[in-house]
Design a protein around this motif. Structure first.
Motif, PDB file in Angstrom:
ATOM      1  N   ARG A 158      -6.295   6.669 -10.984  1.00  0.00           N
ATOM      2  CA  ARG A 158      -5.395   7.226 -11.997  1.00  0.00           C
ATOM      3  C   ARG A 158      -4.187   6.321 -12.188  1.00  0.00           C
ATOM      4  O   ARG A 158      -3.781   6.037 -13.318  1.00  0.00           O
ATOM      5  CB  ARG A 158      -4.968   8.618 -11.516  1.00  0.00           C
ATOM      6  CG  ARG A 158      -4.020   9.356 -12.415  1.00  0.00           C
ATOM      7  CD  ARG A 158      -4.778  10.198 -13.424  1.00  0.00           C
ATOM      8  NE  ARG A 158      -3.864  10.691 -14.442  1.00  0.00           N
ATOM      9  CZ  ARG A 158      -3.255  11.868 -14.356  1.00  0.00           C
ATOM     10  NH1 ARG A 158      -3.489  12.671 -13.332  1.00  0.00           N
ATOM     11  NH2 ARG A 158      -2.433  12.249 -15.305  1.00  0.00           N
ATOM     12  N   ARG A 159      -3.631   5.835 -11.077  1.00  0.00           N
ATOM     13  CA  ARG A 159      -2.460   4.960 -11.171  1.00  0.00           C
ATOM     14  C   ARG A 159      -2.808   3.671 -11.902  1.00  0.00           C
ATOM     15  O   ARG A 159      -2.023   3.146 -12.682  1.00  0.00           O
ATOM     16  CB  ARG A 159      -1.943   4.620  -9.771  1.00  0.00           C
ATOM     17  CG  ARG A 159      -1.290   5.764  -9.040  1.00  0.00           C
ATOM     18  CD  ARG A 159      -0.369   5.248  -7.962  1.00  0.00           C
ATOM     19  NE  ARG A 159      -1.053   4.437  -6.965  1.00  0.00           N
ATOM     20  CZ  ARG A 159      -1.601   4.922  -5.854  1.00  0.00           C
ATOM     21  NH1 ARG A 159      -1.529   6.217  -5.594  1.00  0.00           N
ATOM     22  NH2 ARG A 159      -2.210   4.127  -5.005  1.00  0.00           N
ATOM     23  N   PHE A 160      -4.022   3.191 -11.635  1.00  0.00           N
ATOM     24  CA  PHE A 160      -4.416   1.934 -12.284  1.00  0.00           C
ATOM     25  C   PHE A 160      -4.484   2.114 -13.800  1.00  0.00           C
ATOM     26  O   PHE A 160      -3.906   1.328 -14.553  1.00  0.00           O
ATOM     27  CB  PHE A 160      -5.763   1.454 -11.754  1.00  0.00           C
ATOM     28  CG  PHE A 160      -6.218   0.190 -12.425  1.00  0.00           C
ATOM     29  CD1 PHE A 160      -5.691  -1.025 -12.056  1.00  0.00           C
ATOM     30  CD2 PHE A 160      -7.146   0.235 -13.468  1.00  0.00           C
ATOM     31  CE1 PHE A 160      -6.074  -2.189 -12.684  1.00  0.00           C
ATOM     32  CE2 PHE A 160      -7.539  -0.931 -14.105  1.00  0.00           C
ATOM     33  CZ  PHE A 160      -6.996  -2.137 -13.708  1.00  0.00           C
ATOM     34  N   TRP A 161      -5.158   3.182 -14.245  1.00  0.00           N
ATOM     35  CA  TRP A 161      -5.370   3.323 -15.691  1.00  0.00           C
ATOM     36  C   TRP A 161      -4.133   3.782 -16.430  1.00  0.00           C
ATOM     37  O   TRP A 161      -3.957   3.473 -17.610  1.00  0.00           O
ATOM     38  CB  TRP A 161      -6.532   4.277 -15.973  1.00  0.00           C
ATOM     39  CG  TRP A 161      -7.837   3.633 -15.644  1.00  0.00           C
ATOM     40  CD1 TRP A 161      -8.711   4.007 -14.677  1.00  0.00           C
ATOM     41  CD2 TRP A 161      -8.406   2.470 -16.265  1.00  0.00           C
ATOM     42  NE1 TRP A 161      -9.784   3.148 -14.651  1.00  0.00           N
ATOM     43  CE2 TRP A 161      -9.620   2.195 -15.611  1.00  0.00           C
ATOM     44  CE3 TRP A 161      -7.993   1.617 -17.306  1.00  0.00           C
ATOM     45  CZ2 TRP A 161     -10.433   1.125 -15.954  1.00  0.00           C
ATOM     46  CZ3 TRP A 161      -8.806   0.557 -17.653  1.00  0.00           C
ATOM     47  CH2 TRP A 161     -10.007   0.318 -16.984  1.00  0.00           C
ATOM     48  N   THR A 162      -3.241   4.549 -15.789  1.00  0.00           N
ATOM     49  CA  THR A 162      -2.089   5.069 -16.533  1.00  0.00           C
ATOM     50  C   THR A 162      -0.826   4.239 -16.334  1.00  0.00           C
ATOM     51  O   THR A 162       0.089   4.339 -17.135  1.00  0.00           O
ATOM     52  CB  THR A 162      -1.786   6.528 -16.141  1.00  0.00           C
ATOM     53  OG1 THR A 162      -1.628   6.580 -14.724  1.00  0.00           O
ATOM     54  CG2 THR A 162      -2.889   7.463 -16.563  1.00  0.00           C
ATOM     55  N   ILE A 163      -0.752   3.436 -15.274  1.00  0.00           N
ATOM     56  CA  ILE A 163       0.461   2.644 -15.071  1.00  0.00           C
ATOM     57  C   ILE A 163       0.186   1.145 -15.091  1.00  0.00           C
ATOM     58  O   ILE A 163       0.702   0.409 -15.928  1.00  0.00           O
ATOM     59  CB  ILE A 163       1.144   3.019 -13.739  1.00  0.00           C
ATOM     60  CG1 ILE A 163       1.553   4.488 -13.803  1.00  0.00           C
ATOM     61  CG2 ILE A 163       2.378   2.137 -13.505  1.00  0.00           C
ATOM     62  CD1 ILE A 163       2.164   4.988 -12.548  1.00  0.00           C
TER      63      ILE A 163
ATOM     64  N   MET B  23       0.841  -1.198   0.000  1.00  0.00           N
ATOM     65  CA  MET B  23       0.000   0.000   0.000  1.00  0.00           C
ATOM     66  C   MET B  23       0.871   1.241   0.000  1.00  0.00           C
ATOM     67  O   MET B  23       1.855   1.306   0.720  1.00  0.00           O
ATOM     68  CB  MET B  23      -0.907  -0.011   1.217  1.00  0.00           C
ATOM     69  CG  MET B  23      -2.127   0.843   1.012  1.00  0.00           C
ATOM     70  SD  MET B  23      -3.241   0.672   2.402  1.00  0.00           S
ATOM     71  CE  MET B  23      -3.089  -1.050   2.818  1.00  0.00           C
ATOM     72  N   ILE B  24       0.522   2.180  -0.838  1.00  0.00           N
ATOM     73  CA  ILE B  24       1.365   3.362  -1.003  1.00  0.00           C
ATOM     74  C   ILE B  24       0.980   4.444  -0.010  1.00  0.00           C
ATOM     75  O   ILE B  24       1.826   5.015   0.663  1.00  0.00           O
ATOM     76  CB  ILE B  24       1.220   3.929  -2.431  1.00  0.00           C
ATOM     77  CG1 ILE B  24       1.274   2.817  -3.456  1.00  0.00           C
ATOM     78  CG2 ILE B  24       2.254   4.998  -2.685  1.00  0.00           C
ATOM     79  CD1 ILE B  24       2.590   2.136  -3.579  1.00  0.00           C
ATOM     80  N   GLU B  25      -0.310   4.741   0.065  1.00  0.00           N
ATOM     81  CA  GLU B  25      -0.734   5.837   0.946  1.00  0.00           C
ATOM     82  C   GLU B  25      -1.851   5.344   1.853  1.00  0.00           C
ATOM     83  O   GLU B  25      -2.433   4.294   1.612  1.00  0.00           O
ATOM     84  CB  GLU B  25      -1.191   7.050   0.122  1.00  0.00           C
ATOM     85  CG  GLU B  25      -2.542   6.893  -0.509  1.00  0.00           C
ATOM     86  CD  GLU B  25      -2.486   6.279  -1.882  1.00  0.00           C
ATOM     87  OE1 GLU B  25      -2.643   7.025  -2.846  1.00  0.00           O
ATOM     88  OE2 GLU B  25      -2.302   5.047  -1.998  1.00  0.00           O
ATOM     89  N   LYS B  26      -2.106   6.120   2.900  1.00  0.00           N
ATOM     90  CA  LYS B  26      -3.172   5.719   3.829  1.00  0.00           C
ATOM     91  C   LYS B  26      -4.507   6.233   3.302  1.00  0.00           C
ATOM     92  O   LYS B  26      -4.739   7.434   3.215  1.00  0.00           O
ATOM     93  CB  LYS B  26      -2.891   6.345   5.206  1.00  0.00           C
ATOM     94  CG  LYS B  26      -2.278   5.383   6.192  1.00  0.00           C
ATOM     95  CD  LYS B  26      -2.580   5.860   7.626  1.00  0.00           C
ATOM     96  CE  LYS B  26      -2.597   4.735   8.625  1.00  0.00           C
ATOM     97  NZ  LYS B  26      -1.288   4.140   8.873  1.00  0.00           N
TER      98      LYS B  26
ATOM     99  N   ILE C 273       4.932   2.755  -9.021  1.00  0.00           N
ATOM    100  CA  ILE C 273       3.663   3.131  -8.422  1.00  0.00           C
ATOM    101  C   ILE C 273       3.902   4.233  -7.388  1.00  0.00           C
ATOM    102  O   ILE C 273       3.145   5.207  -7.304  1.00  0.00           O
ATOM    103  CB  ILE C 273       3.015   1.905  -7.730  1.00  0.00           C
ATOM    104  CG1 ILE C 273       3.120   0.670  -8.601  1.00  0.00           C
ATOM    105  CG2 ILE C 273       1.599   2.202  -7.299  1.00  0.00           C
ATOM    106  CD1 ILE C 273       2.084   0.513  -9.622  1.00  0.00           C
ATOM    107  N   GLU C 274       4.961   4.062  -6.613  1.00  0.00           N
ATOM    108  CA  GLU C 274       5.259   5.052  -5.568  1.00  0.00           C
ATOM    109  C   GLU C 274       5.547   6.418  -6.177  1.00  0.00           C
ATOM    110  O   GLU C 274       5.069   7.450  -5.690  1.00  0.00           O
ATOM    111  CB  GLU C 274       6.447   4.575  -4.719  1.00  0.00           C
ATOM    112  CG  GLU C 274       6.044   3.466  -3.753  1.00  0.00           C
ATOM    113  CD  GLU C 274       7.224   2.611  -3.307  1.00  0.00           C
ATOM    114  OE1 GLU C 274       8.375   2.949  -3.636  1.00  0.00           O
ATOM    115  OE2 GLU C 274       6.975   1.587  -2.642  1.00  0.00           O
TER     116      GLU C 274
END
Lengths: 282, 293
Positions: free
Chosen positions: B200-205, A1-4, B188-189
């Motif tokens: 947004r992360r799902f669709w672009t990465i 998980m990246i952010e909370k 992703i980070e």
């Protein structure tokens, strides 16, 4: 998980769990049906909570079969399924190991010809050549036999290709070393090659066991003798007879028994299963 | 292909390939050749006279309304099964990829339907939708919707699609999940630091990076819907009502073993072989090279 993001995380868990429940629902209904008596299972609405007849139904289905007619007890069908699945899985593995060994480790005439012939079998799944294959098996007098049931399913390009890939990654030094030690080809095959590829063999076994256990169309055509019936085939017959004798408790018990062995293999040998699935598809 | 260090010519390699080659010749090549030969023959109703008719069986097939309809129906069925099983699996995999706690448990709970035989999957679903007893039929009835897949072709088709999709979700989930887990986390980070939210992360990465897997699964799903759903259809509808769920493979079986039309069934087999060859070529030409960005 990246952010909370507690809410997003909660929703993710929630949706997955709902998905799991929906996917498991048909099996739950089947299980519930197998825990009631036959009369309760003919009254609509059928129950959605388990009853107390599970072990009675289990015993009756396993040892007496589905009805008083001439169908075999389900334990017998399960045994037939096990035999068929084992012959198909072990047969495929042995045949493919040998031919992959020949193709990777020997220079001999028609090597590539053989390779392409094996490749072609990829393009001929049982489903597209059922009638002519049936005729061939009938001509050879192999109807209603384990040979007719399993041999046509044993040759497989995917398994051969997988072992070919595995063998290609085995270091050449192993062969050189074993040659210096005076080992012949078969000694090298049994003492070096098979041990180094044992995890691949196990992974493939898991996939092929499921494949063999779940065979349906081919056994349906090739056997018409009650002594050859497998449990997966038996279900269809029972569904048909349900019109006259709706013993749904026993039919659903059989369904349950038929799917449990391959599910156990997948769940408890998950690592091998995932490896086998991803490797054979490469 | 061949090892740099290898064994020389002897009788041994021939003996090693012999079992596979023998089985291939007897149970693959011979039947395939026979199918091609039979597809050029016509047999009279009593099986007494056989006549060589060149491509008449194929001409007849292509002019046969019922066959053409089963062709379109198979395409329609495959599209639905591929679409639903891919999209449901994609959503579940994306969510399982997000959560850390329980991801492996979720995987276990989602992959087991792979092990269920198609005919058993059919039995599970046909029991829930049984017109007189089924639990879902009963619920639908309370809601005022009348379900009887034995009479209604559209309902029969939806039932077969549901059972086929249910069984295939696990396979797709497994591959999507593995593909997503193998994406390097720093990518992703970095996007998250730049302020891109989960969607947004799902669709672009994530989605672009798993394109090879998606294409691979698309082919596998179409093959599955074409060839591996026989058991489901046989258990649920037997191709009916009025051919509403007769796919190509079901028709080969039905015409050959129930209708005993050898020439016609053989011609259909040949058409199916052509389809498989076409799909295999696509798989090796395009999927092997990996669809990349």
């Amino acid at each position: 998980m990246i952010e909370k993001r507690p809410i997003t995380t909660f929703i993710s868990h929630f949706v997955i769990i709902v998905g799991i429940i929906i996917i498991a629902f048909p099996v739950w209904i089947t299980f519930v049906a197998a825990t009631h008596d036959a009369i309760r299972m003919t009254q609509s609405p059928i129950p959605i909570w388990p009853g107390d007849q599970f072990f009675i139904n289990l015993k009756a289905t396993l040892w007496d079969g589905i009805s008083e007619s001439d169908t075999r007890p389900v334990a017998f069908m399960l045994l037939n399924s096990l035999i068929m699945a084992m012959i198909i899985a072990l047969g495929k593995i042995s045949v493919s190991l040998l031919s992959a060994f020949a193709i990777v480790y020997f220079r001999f005439p028609f090597r590539m010809g053989f390779f392409w012939m094996i490749f072609l079998t990829l393009m001929l799944p049982v489903e597209v050549r059922i009638l002519p294959t049936y005729e061939v098996v009938a001509k050879l007098g192999m109807l209603n036999s384990y040979a007719g049931l399993t041999l046509p399913l044993i040759a497989s390009a995917t398994a051969t290709f997988m072992f070919r890939q595995v063998f290609l990654t085995v270091p050449d030094e192993l062969l050189e070393a074993s040659r210096i030690d005076g080992a012949g080809p078969m000694r090298f095959f049994f003492d070096i090659l098979i041990p180094v590829s044992r995890t691949n063999i196990a992974a493939l076994f898991v996939i092929l066991f499921i494949y063999g256990w779940n065979q349906y169309l081919w056994p349906l055509l090739i056997t018409n003798d009650q002594s050859m019936v497998t449990v997966v085939m038996g279900i269809k017959e029972m569904l048909e007879s349900a019109e006259q004798a709706p013993v749904w408790n026993k039919i659903m018990m059989t369904t349950l028994l038929a799917m449990i062995p391959p599910i156990i293999v997948v769940v408890f040998m998950q690592k091998m299963f995932v490896k086998g699935l991803t490797e054979t598809e490469k | 292909m061949l090892k740099r260090v290898h064994f020389g010519t002897s009788w041994l390699p021939f003996a090693l390939v012999a079992p596979q080659i023998l089985i291939t010749l007897v149970f693959f090549m011979w039947p395939a050749a026979q199918a091609m030969f039979q597809s050029l023959l016509v047999q009279d109703a009593f099986g007494l006279k056989t006549e060589f008719v060149w491509f008449d069986n194929f001409k007849e097939l292509l002019n046969d309304e019922i066959y053409l309809q089963s062709f379109y129906r198979t395409a329609f069925f495959s599209t639905l099964v591929a679409f639903f099983s891919l999209s449901i699996a994609l959503v579940l995999a994306a969510l399982a990829d997000r959560v850390i706690k329980g991801a492996t448990f979720y995987r276990t709970m989602l992959i087991w339907p792979y092990a269920v035989a198609p005919v058993l999957a059919g039995a599970l679903w046909v029991f829930m939708f049984n017109p007189s007893l089924g639990i879902i039929t009963y619920t639908l009835d309370l809601l005022g919707y009348d379900w009887n897949h034995k009479l209604n072709g559209g309902q029969a088709m939806s039932l077969v699609v549901m059972a086929a999709t249910w069984k295939q979700i696990s396979y797709n989930f497994l591959f999507f999940f593995a593909a997503m887990q193998s994406i390097p986390k720093p990518l992703i980070e970095a996007a998250a630091i730049d302020g891109a939210g989960p969607a947004r992360r799902f669709w672009t990465i994530i989605f672009p990076l798993i394109t090879p897997t998606t294409f691979f699964l698309l082919v596998v799903n179409i093959v599955y819907a074409f060839f591996d759903t026989f058991g489901i259809i046989h258990a649920v509808t037997e191709g009916g009502p009025a051919n509403a769920t007769t796919t190509l493979v079901y028709k080969v079986y039905n015409d050959g073993f129930i209708g005993l039309d050898l020439g016609g069934s053989a011609a259909q087999s040949v058409v199916l072989m052509v389809i498989v060859i076409f799909i295999t070529v696509i798989q090796f030409r395009y999927i092997e090279k990996k669809v990349d960005y």
